[in-house]
Motif scaffolding. Structure first.
Motif, short mmCIF file in Angstrom:
data_model
loop_
_atom_site.label_atom_id
_atom_site.label_comp_id
_atom_site.label_asym_id
_atom_site.label_seq_id
_atom_site.Cartn_x
_atom_site.Cartn_y
_atom_site.Cartn_z
N LEU A 111 -9.75 2.10 -12.92
CA LEU A 111 -8.89 1.22 -12.12
C LEU A 111 -7.49 1.80 -12.00
CD1 LEU A 111 -8.37 -1.43 -10.63
CD2 LEU A 111 -7.91 -2.51 -12.84
N LEU A 112 -6.96 2.34 -13.08
CA LEU A 112 -5.63 2.94 -13.03
C LEU A 112 -5.60 4.12 -12.07
CD1 LEU A 112 -4.58 2.84 -16.79
CD2 LEU A 112 -3.45 1.66 -14.91
N PHE A 113 -6.65 4.92 -12.07
CA PHE A 113 -6.72 6.07 -11.16
C PHE A 113 -6.77 5.60 -9.70
CE2 PHE A 113 -9.08 9.49 -8.94
CZ PHE A 113 -8.18 10.53 -9.16
N VAL A 114 -7.57 4.57 -9.44
CA VAL A 114 -7.67 4.02 -8.08
C VAL A 114 -6.32 3.45 -7.63
CG1 VAL A 114 -8.73 2.22 -6.66
CG2 VAL A 114 -10.14 3.58 -8.23
N LEU A 115 -5.63 2.76 -8.54
CA LEU A 115 -4.31 2.21 -8.20
C LEU A 115 -3.32 3.33 -7.88
CD1 LEU A 115 -3.91 -0.66 -10.83
CD2 LEU A 115 -4.22 -0.90 -8.36
N GLY A 116 -3.43 4.45 -8.61
CA GLY A 116 -2.55 5.58 -8.32
C GLY A 116 -2.78 6.13 -6.92
N GLY A 117 -4.05 6.26 -6.53
CA GLY A 117 -4.34 6.70 -5.17
C GLY A 117 -3.88 5.70 -4.12
N SER A 118 -4.03 4.41 -4.43
CA SER A 118 -3.58 3.37 -3.51
C SER A 118 -2.06 3.41 -3.33
CB SER A 118 -3.99 1.99 -4.04
OG SER A 118 -5.40 1.91 -4.18
N GLN A 119 -1.36 3.82 -4.39
CA GLN A 119 0.10 3.91 -4.29
C GLN A 119 0.52 4.96 -3.28
OE1 GLN A 119 2.48 2.20 -5.01
NE2 GLN A 119 4.28 3.29 -5.71
N GLY A 120 -0.23 6.08 -3.23
CA GLY A 120 0.06 7.09 -2.22
C GLY A 120 -0.14 6.56 -0.81
N LEU A 121 -1.23 5.83 -0.61
CA LEU A 121 -1.50 5.23 0.70
C LEU A 121 -0.42 4.21 1.06
CD1 LEU A 121 -5.36 4.68 0.42
CD2 LEU A 121 -4.20 6.31 1.93
N LEU A 122 -0.03 3.42 0.09
CA LEU A 122 0.99 2.40 0.35
C LEU A 122 2.33 3.06 0.67
CD1 LEU A 122 1.75 -0.57 0.45
CD2 LEU A 122 2.11 -0.51 -2.04
N GLY A 123 2.61 4.20 0.03
CA GLY A 123 3.85 4.92 0.33
C GLY A 123 3.89 5.39 1.77
N TRP A 124 2.76 5.92 2.24
CA TRP A 124 2.72 6.37 3.64
C TRP A 124 2.79 5.19 4.60
CZ3 TRP A 124 4.05 9.62 6.92
CH2 TRP A 124 3.48 9.69 8.19
N TYR A 125 2.13 4.08 4.23
CA TYR A 125 2.22 2.86 5.05
C TYR A 125 3.66 2.40 5.16
CZ TYR A 125 1.23 -2.00 6.45
OH TYR A 125 1.20 -3.21 7.10
N MET A 126 4.42 2.55 4.08
CA MET A 126 5.84 2.19 4.10
C MET A 126 6.61 3.13 5.03
SD MET A 126 8.59 2.35 0.97
CE MET A 126 8.47 4.15 0.93
N VAL A 127 6.39 4.42 4.91
CA VAL A 127 7.10 5.40 5.73
C VAL A 127 6.81 5.18 7.21
CG1 VAL A 127 7.27 7.85 6.32
CG2 VAL A 127 7.27 7.13 3.92
N MET A 128 5.57 4.85 7.53
CA MET A 128 5.19 4.63 8.93
C MET A 128 6.05 3.58 9.61
SD MET A 128 1.01 4.71 8.70
CE MET A 128 0.87 3.92 10.31
N SER A 129 6.49 2.57 8.83
CA SER A 129 7.28 1.50 9.44
C SER A 129 8.64 1.98 9.91
CB SER A 129 7.46 0.35 8.42
OG SER A 129 8.22 0.78 7.30
N GLY A 130 9.09 3.13 9.42
CA GLY A 130 10.37 3.67 9.86
C GLY A 130 10.26 4.76 10.89
N LEU A 131 9.05 4.97 11.41
CA LEU A 131 8.82 6.04 12.38
C LEU A 131 8.47 5.51 13.77
CD1 LEU A 131 6.65 8.45 10.17
CD2 LEU A 131 9.11 8.61 10.65
#
Length: 324
Positions: A111-131
């Protein structure tokens, strides 16, 4: 691992404060590991950035050399995220195949590993909002991104403590109650801090203890409906973050006095927490009155993460303890 994630939180704060987070306008989890290595590659990366709203509306006089300064911050932040994944996965796989993972920990580690990967996806989702239109990321997405990072850090720390300290400390109902209430206020305070960062609310009312000419600032409930002020009004968010600091400080003083009577690890944890909260408040005041310089803003974000870890430590000491 907890320390590396703490470093990641601080690097993320510095990336935001240097306004570097929108310098990479695409997401390449594999091929984006290396930065541009030639002049032609830099020109190509800069050309991508020139299509972004941040370049068009804010940085249209930026040179390639200036672009490199913000690019390296964001690239370093993403690279550290990749390294965290490797630091976690390689030992995890090694211990798994050697059948050295304690019983009951495999699902937690997955679960911790999956959450880490999800954090990367969420980071890109955040960046997309400023593009898209405005050169600023959604403060909702930024809050979610930072909150998930801190949750992962806390979960890693809890897991490590469970392996190192299998037995809880003796405690009582009142101390446990104050510990949980203090953690709740701390979580709300962290969420408010993330909203302050996302709304750039630290750049207004740069005085303390008053906000402008009074304790209660003008424009506190300027938005309609009223509830929207608590998540979208920079004035209200900063005011709430200040109030949260005062409430948290009072609770920590009480908690430190309660744990002092218990002695041992609880006493030490309570004292460290009290010192950390005092230092964190000082960092917050310095950051505010200096109008959020990179160094102090990054230190304040890191200080908040350390306070969270100390609260996790106190909660872990009292987990499943029989109240007397």
């Amino acid at each position: 691992m907890t320390g590396v994630v703490l470093l990641m939180v601080m690097v993320g704060g510095a990336t935001r404060l240097t306004e570097s987070g929108l310098s990479m306008v695409d997401w390449r989890p594999v091929t984006g590991t290396l930065p541009p290595l030639t002049d032609a590659a830099w020109q190509e990366e800069f050309a991508k950035y020139q299509t972004s709203p941040e370049y068009r509306l804010r940085n249209n006089d930026m040179s390639v050399e200036e672009f490199k300064g913000i690019f390296y911050w964001e690239w370093g932040h993403r690279l550290l995220g990749r390294l965290i994944g490797l630091f976690f996965f390689i030992p995890f796989a090694w211990f798994w195949f050697r059948n050295m993972i304690p019983e009951g920990y495999k699902p937690k580690l997955i679960l911790l590993f999956v959450l880490g990967g999800s954090q990367g996806l969420l980071g890109w989702y955040m960046v997309m909002s400023g593009l898209v239109d405005e050169p600023a990321v959604s403060h909702y997405r930024l809050t979610a991104h930072l909150s998930l990072a801190l949750f992962i850090m806390a979960a890693l720390f809890w897991t490590a403590l469970s392996l190192l300290r299998p037995e809880p400390e003796k405690t009582d109902r009142r101390t446990k109650m104050f510990t949980h209430v203090t953690m709740l206020i701390l979580v709300l305070q962290i969420l408010m801090g993330a909203l302050v960062a996302g709304l750039k609310a630290g750049l207004i009312f740069n005085s303390w203890p008053l906000m402008g000419e009074g304790f209660v600032p003008p424009g506190l409930l300027a938005l309609e409906p009223a509830w929207q002020n608590f998540i979208d009004n920079a004035v209200t968010v900063q005011f709430d973050h200040r109030l949260g600091a005062y409430v948290l400080f009072a609770l920590v003083i009480i908690l430190a006095s309660l744990t002092w009577k218990k002695g041992g690890s609880l006493r030490r944890g309570g004292q460290f927490l009290m010192v950390a909260v005092v230092l964190q408040m000082a960092l917050g005041i310095i950051t505010l009155v200096m109008e959020v310089p990179v160094f102090w803003g990054t230190a304040h974000q890191g200080g908040g993460a350390i306070v969270l870890l100390l609260m996790v430590y106190l909660m872990h000491l009292q987990r499943r303890g029989k109240a007397r």
